[in-house]
Design an enzyme around this catalytic site. Sequence first.
Site, PDB file in Angstrom:
ATOM      1  N   SER A  80      50.743 -70.176  85.588  1.00 16.74           N
ATOM      2  CA  SER A  80      51.358 -69.348  84.902  1.00 16.74           C
ATOM      3  C   SER A  80      51.520 -68.057  85.363  1.00 16.74           C
ATOM      4  O   SER A  80      52.006 -67.211  84.771  1.00 16.74           O
ATOM      5  CB  SER A  80      50.981 -69.134  83.249  1.00 16.74           C
ATOM      6  OG  SER A  80      49.635 -68.917  83.566  1.00 16.74           O
TER       7      SER A  80
ATOM      8  N   LYS B  68      49.637 -59.098  85.549  1.00 19.10           N
ATOM      9  CA  LYS B  68      50.057 -60.142  84.820  1.00 19.10           C
ATOM     10  C   LYS B  68      50.552 -59.606  83.412  1.00 19.10           C
ATOM     11  O   LYS B  68      49.498 -58.867  82.873  1.00 19.10           O
ATOM     12  CB  LYS B  68      49.189 -61.446  84.730  1.00 19.10           C
ATOM     13  CG  LYS B  68      49.868 -62.447  83.928  1.00 19.10           C
ATOM     14  CD  LYS B  68      48.808 -63.644  84.151  1.00 19.10           C
ATOM     15  CE  LYS B  68      49.335 -64.976  83.580  1.00 19.10           C
ATOM     16  NZ  LYS B  68      48.466 -66.245  83.622  1.00 19.10           N
TER      17      LYS B  68
ATOM     18  N   SER C  82      45.898 -71.170  86.665  1.00 20.21           N
ATOM     19  CA  SER C  82      47.049 -70.326  86.903  1.00 20.21           C
ATOM     20  C   SER C  82      47.221 -69.210  87.814  1.00 20.21           C
ATOM     21  O   SER C  82      48.192 -68.695  87.990  1.00 20.21           O
ATOM     22  CB  SER C  82      47.099 -69.623  85.517  1.00 20.21           C
ATOM     23  OG  SER C  82      47.611 -70.589  84.554  1.00 20.21           O
TER      24      SER C  82
END
Lengths: 468, 451, 94
Positions: free
Chosen positions: B120, B45, B145
Site C-alpha cells: 500500500s 505515507k 506494504s
Amino acid sequence: MKFDSDIVIGLEIHISLDTKTKLFCSCPNPKGEEEPNSVTCEVCLGHPGSKPIANKKAIEYITKLASSLKCEIADEVIFSRKTYFYPDLSKNYQITQYETPVGSRGKLILNSGKPIFITRVHLEEDPAALVHPKSISDSPFVLIDYNRSGVPLIEIVTEPVITSPDEARTFMKQLITLLGYLDIFDINTGVIKADANISIRKSGYVRSEIKNINGFKEIERALTYEIERQKNEIKEGRELTCDTRGWDANKGRTFLLRTKETEEDYGYIIDPDLVPISLSEFKKNIDTPELPYEKALRFIKEYSIKEEDAHILCAEKSLGEMYDKVAKKIHPLLAAKWMRRELVRVMNLSDKTFDDLKINENHIIELLKLVYERKITDATAQELLEKLMENPFSPKDYVSKYGLEAVSDLSELNVLCRESIDENPKAVEDYRFGEEKSFNYIVGQVMKKTNGKADPSVVTQILKEMLD
Amino acid sequence: MEDVNKVLEETKKINDEYNYLNTIIEKPIQRKKEGKLSNYYITFKDAICVKGVHSRAGSSILEGYYPLFNATVVEKCLDEGAILLGKTTQDTFGFGSFNINTNLNIPKHPLDKSRVTGGSSGGSCGFTKKVKFKHISLGESTGGSMANPSSLCGVFSLTPTYGLVSRYGLMDYANSMDKIGPIANSMKEIAIMLEVISGNDEKDSTSLNSNKNNICRDYSKQIGVSLKGMRVGILKESFNDSIDEGIKNSMKKCIDILKSVDVECEEISLPFSLKYGIPTYYIIATSEASTNLARYCGIRYGAYLPLEGNFNEYFSKVRSTNFHPEAKRRIILGTFVRMATQRDAYYLKAAKIRTKIIEEYKEIFKKYDVILSPAMPIVAPKFDEVDKLTPLQSYMMDIFTVSPNLAGVPHLTVPFWESNNLPVGLMFIADHLKENNLIRIGSYLEGMDKN
Amino acid sequence: MEVNEDFVKHIAKVARLELSEEEVKSFVPQLKEILEMFSVIDECDVENVQPSFQPISGEGKLREDIVGECLLQEDVLSLTPHKKDSYFKGPRII
C-alpha cells in the site's frame, strides 16, 4: 445457578479514581467545573495516530483495592477493546479488561458478618459526557464534552448474593467507607454509579438490569421499586422479560431501555497498543491501612465498646483514627458515646468534614477529661464542642476564663436543692401525687440557681433522695 | 542545497503525471538546517500525521483532518534538518497490494503508466524512484506494504523490527503489525534514515526500549562491512512454478554473487508459515483494523454529513458514503472473526498460530543470519489485469511478505535485476533487531546487478 | 454459518455500515471465498500453544501520574463544523 432466597441481587459498580491524570493520557483528571472540551488531548479525543499509555497510579490504586477486597490478583495488567458505537465513546471502543481482570474472587464482609462475594475488579476508561439540550427524547442532536473521556474507573462486580435492597445499600455504604480508607476516591468530586441485576423467586428468577443508579440511597429506592413492579406484573398474570431498564430518580420509577435480544456483541480483542504490565512489583508494595471491618473488631476487643458504636466510629477513617487516639487517654466508653454521637452531630451541623477541622485529638481529649471529671456539665461540653468547630482553643483554659465550671460541690448543691424544695411547696405536693412534670420543674429551679452549671443528673439524684 | 521552488516544480510535474501525492506542502517545513537529514526532502505515507498538513491515510473519510500533533518520526526528521514536502498516496488505511483501493489519488508505475506501483505504500515508492533531488520517503508496512511496492518499483525499502520505530502518530491499520520504515534509492540513505527514526518513544507502549534490548543503532557503520561468514537461507518456495521466471533468474544471479564472496547459501523451508501465513495475517489484521476504524463516524473530525437521524443512522451514513469497498470488506471480516461465537475459532486460534510462525522463524535464525526470497511472486502488473482479480486473489500476492510481518522480523527489499524490463526486488529477512545484517548485505549487493 | 446476503447485512449493521443492494450482492461471493481461505486454519493443531498478541515481548510502559499539556479548546473544536457553545454536536441518541 441455583438460588434460594426470595430476592436475588447482583451489583456492578463503577468508581472514578482520584488520580491526578486520566487513565491513558496525561490530561488532568477533571473536577467538573472546567470549560467543555478544555481538558483533552489527541489520545482521549480518539484522534487517529494517538496511542494510550497506562497511568501507574491507577494500577497502584486498583491493586490496593483488589487486595483489600481479598481478591486473587492477576500476574499482569492486560487490557481489552470493547467495541460498540455511541456518541460518548471517542474511539467507538472502550479500553477495559475482559478475560483478565486485575482482581477476582474476593469478598467484602458486611458489618453483620455476611460476606458479599466479589466476582471481579477491573480497570477501564470513562466515556465522555453527553448533554441533552432539551430532554433525551426531544433533542435533534446531543452535545458532547470530552473532558471526562479517559478518566480512570474501577468496575467491581458482585456475585448475585445480595438478598434485599437494604443489604444493597449497606454494601454500597461500606464500599464507600473502604474507598475512603484507601484514599483512592474523592467523595466530593468522584463519581460512583451502579448497575443492579435483580430477580425474584416468584418469577422463577427472571432477571432485569437497572442501569446507572447514582449513590447508595438511590440503590435502595430503585431496587425497592423494581421488586414491587416485578411482583405486580406477576400478580396481574404477566410474564417478566429480561429487560435492561433505567432509573428515573425524579419520578421514582424504572423504565424500559431495551430487551436482552438486542444486546450488542462487543467483539472483544486484546488491545494491541498496550503491552501487558507485570503486577509483581505492585503486589509487593501494597500499602493498605487497617480496614474498616478489622478496625471495628479491634475496637470491640480492645476497648470493649458496643458493636454498633464500633461500626459507626469506623465508618469514616478519620473518625476511627481519632477515636483510637482518644480512647487511649479517656475512658473508651465515654469517648465512644461522645464521638459517635455528639462529635458527628456537631460536624454535620456546621457542615464540616474531617479535612476541614482545625482541631485534633488533643482538643477532644482535653474536653472529655473535663466531662469525665465532672468539671463541666454535658450541656457545657456540647457548647464547647460546637465552638471547637470554628476555632481551636484549649477547653480547659476557656472554661476557666469564662467561669463555666459545673457546680459540683455536693454540699452547695444540697443547699440549693433544699432551697428549691422549700420555695416550691406546690410543685413538691404535685410531685408526691404523681406529677413527674413537677419534679422536672424543681430540677429546673436548681439549674437556674446555678446558671445551668450543675449536672442535672446529680441534682436529680439529690432531689430524689430528699423527696422520696 | 536545492532550490525549493525547483523542487516544488519537479514535484508537481511528477505528481500531475503519476499521482504520487495526496498532499503537497506548498511551503515545505524545515525546523533547522543541520543534522543527519540536512536538506533532504522527506515525503510521508499519508497515514503518518504531520501537524497542520492534510493527512487522510488514503481515505476520504478523513477529508478535512489536519492533525494537531506530529508523529514521532516526523519530529525526529525535523530535528535532523529534514524538509517536509508532502503526503504520499496509499491504499485506504493500508488495505491493498496494488494501491488501487483508494478514493483519493491512484499512483502509476514510474516506468510504465499502464501498470500499478504495488501497495500500500505505492506513492512513496513511485515518487522515490522518479525524483532527482535529495529525497527519502517514509512508508509503512503491516503485511508487506513496503516490500511489495519497493520491489515492483525498483527502490530500496527496509521494514524494521516491530517496535524499533515509534508508531505514535501513525494512523492504525493493525497495531500489532504496523511498522514505519525508510524507502530510498540507496542503502546509505536507508541506513541514515533508520538511525534517525528508530529508538524508544515513551508515548508508544509497544516501542522497544533500546537500553533494555541492547539495540545498537549505528546503522551507517554497517555499510560496506564484509559479508564473510554470513549464512543465508534460500527459501525453497522461491522457485515454485507460479513465481515469475525473471524473478527466479534474479534470485539465481544473486545467490551466485553471494557465494562468490564466501557467503554460505543453503536451501531452507518455511512450510508452516507459508501454509498458514495468509489466513492468519488477514484474520488478525482485519480484527484489529475493524476496531481501529470504528472511530470514523463523522463527529469531531474528518468527513461529516448534516446531523440527521439517530446516531446509528448518522454513523452508518457517514461511514458507508466515505469508506472504500475494500475498507468495508475488511471491517466486515474483522468484525466477524472477533464476534463472541467466532472468536475462539478465528481470532484466538490465529493468535496461537502466530506463536508457531514466530517459532519457525526463530528456529531458522539459529542457523542462518538472513533468509532470501522474492518480495513478490510477480513483477508490476497492468491496471486492467489487477482490476480483474478478486479480493482473495489480491490477498494471495502477499504470500512472501505476510509471515515476516506477523513475526515482526525486519526485512529489506533490494532492487536486483529486471524481468521484461520491469524491476525485480529481492527480500532479505533477518532476526529481531538484526537490521545490521540487512544493511551489510544490502549495501554489498547495491549496484551489483548492473555489473 | 452460511455466507449469504443476510449474513453480510447483519455484520455490516453491527459495524455501522449501510450497504447498497449491489454492494451486498458483490460482497457475498468475495467474502465467501475469503472465509473459505480462512478455514485452512481448522487443520492446524494448536492445542497447548499460547497466543501471541505482540510479535516481540516488550516490557510495556507506564506513565507517572503527572499532569501534562492539553490541547487548546479552540484547536480541538476547529476540526469540525458540528459544534455549539464549546461542545461538540453529535447525532441524537433516540
